[in-house]
Design a protein around this motif. Structure first.
Motif, PDB file in Angstrom:
ATOM      1  N   ARG A 154      64.910 128.565  19.472  1.00 56.50           N
ATOM      2  CA  ARG A 154      65.080 128.925  18.151  1.00 56.50           C
ATOM      3  C   ARG A 154      64.304 130.116  17.783  1.00 56.50           C
ATOM      4  NH1 ARG A 154      62.087 124.650  15.617  1.00 56.50           N
ATOM      5  NH2 ARG A 154      62.379 123.045  17.562  1.00 56.50           N
ATOM      6  N   ALA A 155      63.455 130.605  18.539  1.00 61.28           N
ATOM      7  CA  ALA A 155      62.649 132.003  18.452  1.00 61.28           C
ATOM      8  C   ALA A 155      63.352 132.832  19.116  1.00 61.28           C
ATOM      9  CB  ALA A 155      61.314 131.804  19.497  1.00 61.28           C
ATOM     10  N   PHE A 156      64.265 132.798  20.068  1.00 58.38           N
ATOM     11  CA  PHE A 156      65.402 133.757  20.322  1.00 58.38           C
ATOM     12  C   PHE A 156      66.446 134.040  19.196  1.00 58.38           C
ATOM     13  CE2 PHE A 156      63.531 133.130  24.935  1.00 58.38           C
ATOM     14  CZ  PHE A 156      63.057 134.813  24.809  1.00 58.38           C
ATOM     15  N   GLU A 157      66.924 133.044  18.743  1.00 62.57           N
ATOM     16  CA  GLU A 157      67.904 133.015  17.846  1.00 62.57           C
ATOM     17  C   GLU A 157      67.419 133.664  16.610  1.00 62.57           C
ATOM     18  OE1 GLU A 157      68.973 128.825  17.183  1.00 62.57           O
ATOM     19  OE2 GLU A 157      70.221 128.981  19.210  1.00 62.57           O
ATOM     20  N   GLU A 158      66.243 133.507  16.260  1.00 60.66           N
ATOM     21  CA  GLU A 158      65.730 134.159  15.088  1.00 60.66           C
ATOM     22  C   GLU A 158      65.452 135.659  15.329  1.00 60.66           C
ATOM     23  OE1 GLU A 158      62.051 132.109  13.841  1.00 60.66           O
ATOM     24  OE2 GLU A 158      63.144 130.439  13.253  1.00 60.66           O
ATOM     25  N   GLY A 159      65.229 136.073  16.451  1.00 60.73           N
ATOM     26  CA  GLY A 159      65.123 137.498  16.756  1.00 60.73           C
ATOM     27  C   GLY A 159      66.040 138.224  16.836  1.00 60.73           C
ATOM     28  N   GLU A 160      67.218 137.873  16.984  1.00 62.02           N
ATOM     29  CA  GLU A 160      68.548 138.537  17.112  1.00 62.02           C
ATOM     30  C   GLU A 160      69.048 138.800  15.791  1.00 62.02           C
ATOM     31  OE1 GLU A 160      71.312 135.890  18.857  1.00 62.02           O
ATOM     32  OE2 GLU A 160      70.342 136.066  20.889  1.00 62.02           O
ATOM     33  N   GLU A 191      58.673 118.830  27.131  1.00 64.25           N
ATOM     34  CA  GLU A 191      59.367 120.029  27.733  1.00 64.25           C
ATOM     35  C   GLU A 191      60.611 120.439  26.918  1.00 64.25           C
ATOM     36  OE1 GLU A 191      61.700 121.068  31.603  1.00 64.25           O
ATOM     37  OE2 GLU A 191      59.848 119.613  31.984  1.00 64.25           O
ATOM     38  N   ARG A 192      61.326 119.415  26.465  1.00 65.00           N
ATOM     39  CA  ARG A 192      62.497 119.450  25.308  1.00 65.00           C
ATOM     40  C   ARG A 192      62.073 120.132  24.293  1.00 65.00           C
ATOM     41  NH1 ARG A 192      63.941 114.329  23.921  1.00 65.00           N
ATOM     42  NH2 ARG A 192      64.150 113.866  26.002  1.00 65.00           N
ATOM     43  N   GLU A 193      61.114 119.723  23.551  1.00 66.33           N
ATOM     44  CA  GLU A 193      60.711 120.296  22.319  1.00 66.33           C
ATOM     45  C   GLU A 193      59.909 121.693  22.591  1.00 66.33           C
ATOM     46  OE1 GLU A 193      57.232 118.112  20.875  1.00 66.33           O
ATOM     47  OE2 GLU A 193      58.648 116.554  19.979  1.00 66.33           O
ATOM     48  N   GLU A 194      59.430 122.171  23.734  1.00 63.59           N
ATOM     49  CA  GLU A 194      59.035 123.256  24.053  1.00 63.59           C
ATOM     50  C   GLU A 194      60.367 124.338  24.160  1.00 63.59           C
ATOM     51  OE1 GLU A 194      56.288 125.954  27.225  1.00 63.59           O
ATOM     52  OE2 GLU A 194      56.584 123.823  27.218  1.00 63.59           O
ATOM     53  N   ARG A 195      61.399 123.710  24.964  1.00 62.39           N
ATOM     54  CA  ARG A 195      62.576 124.533  25.134  1.00 62.39           C
ATOM     55  C   ARG A 195      63.289 124.900  23.922  1.00 62.39           C
ATOM     56  NH1 ARG A 195      65.928 120.753  27.843  1.00 62.39           N
ATOM     57  NH2 ARG A 195      64.289 120.984  29.526  1.00 62.39           N
ATOM     58  N   GLU A 196      63.354 123.890  23.015  1.00 64.96           N
ATOM     59  CA  GLU A 196      64.018 123.837  21.552  1.00 64.96           C
ATOM     60  C   GLU A 196      63.156 125.044  20.663  1.00 64.96           C
ATOM     61  OE1 GLU A 196      64.410 120.075  20.030  1.00 64.96           O
ATOM     62  OE2 GLU A 196      65.631 119.402  21.228  1.00 64.96           O
TER      63      GLU A 196
END
Length: 57
Positions: free
Chosen positions: A51-57, A42-47
């Motif tokens: 990261r996907a949201f950070e790259e999308g910005e 779950e921790r890996e999935e959350r990270e």
């Protein structure tokens, strides 16, 4: 002082408890292993999502 019969009874009761305790300890171990593994995934999935949201910005 205790007699040999009293000591044998106490020892016998402990031996009778072993078949009940060993499977219970094994079940607890399996449950803790699965819970730990699930939290790690779950921790890996959350990270990954963060990261996907950070790259999308």
């Amino acid at each position: 002082m205790t007699s040999a019969a009293d000591q044998l009874l106490a020892h016998h009761a402990a031996l009778l408890a072993i078949p009940a305790v060993v499977p219970a300890v094994a079940v607890v171990g399996v449950v803790l292993y699965i819970a730990r593994k699930d939290r790690h995934e779950e921790r890996e999935e959350r990270e990954l999502i963060e990261r996907a949201f950070e790259e999308g910005e």
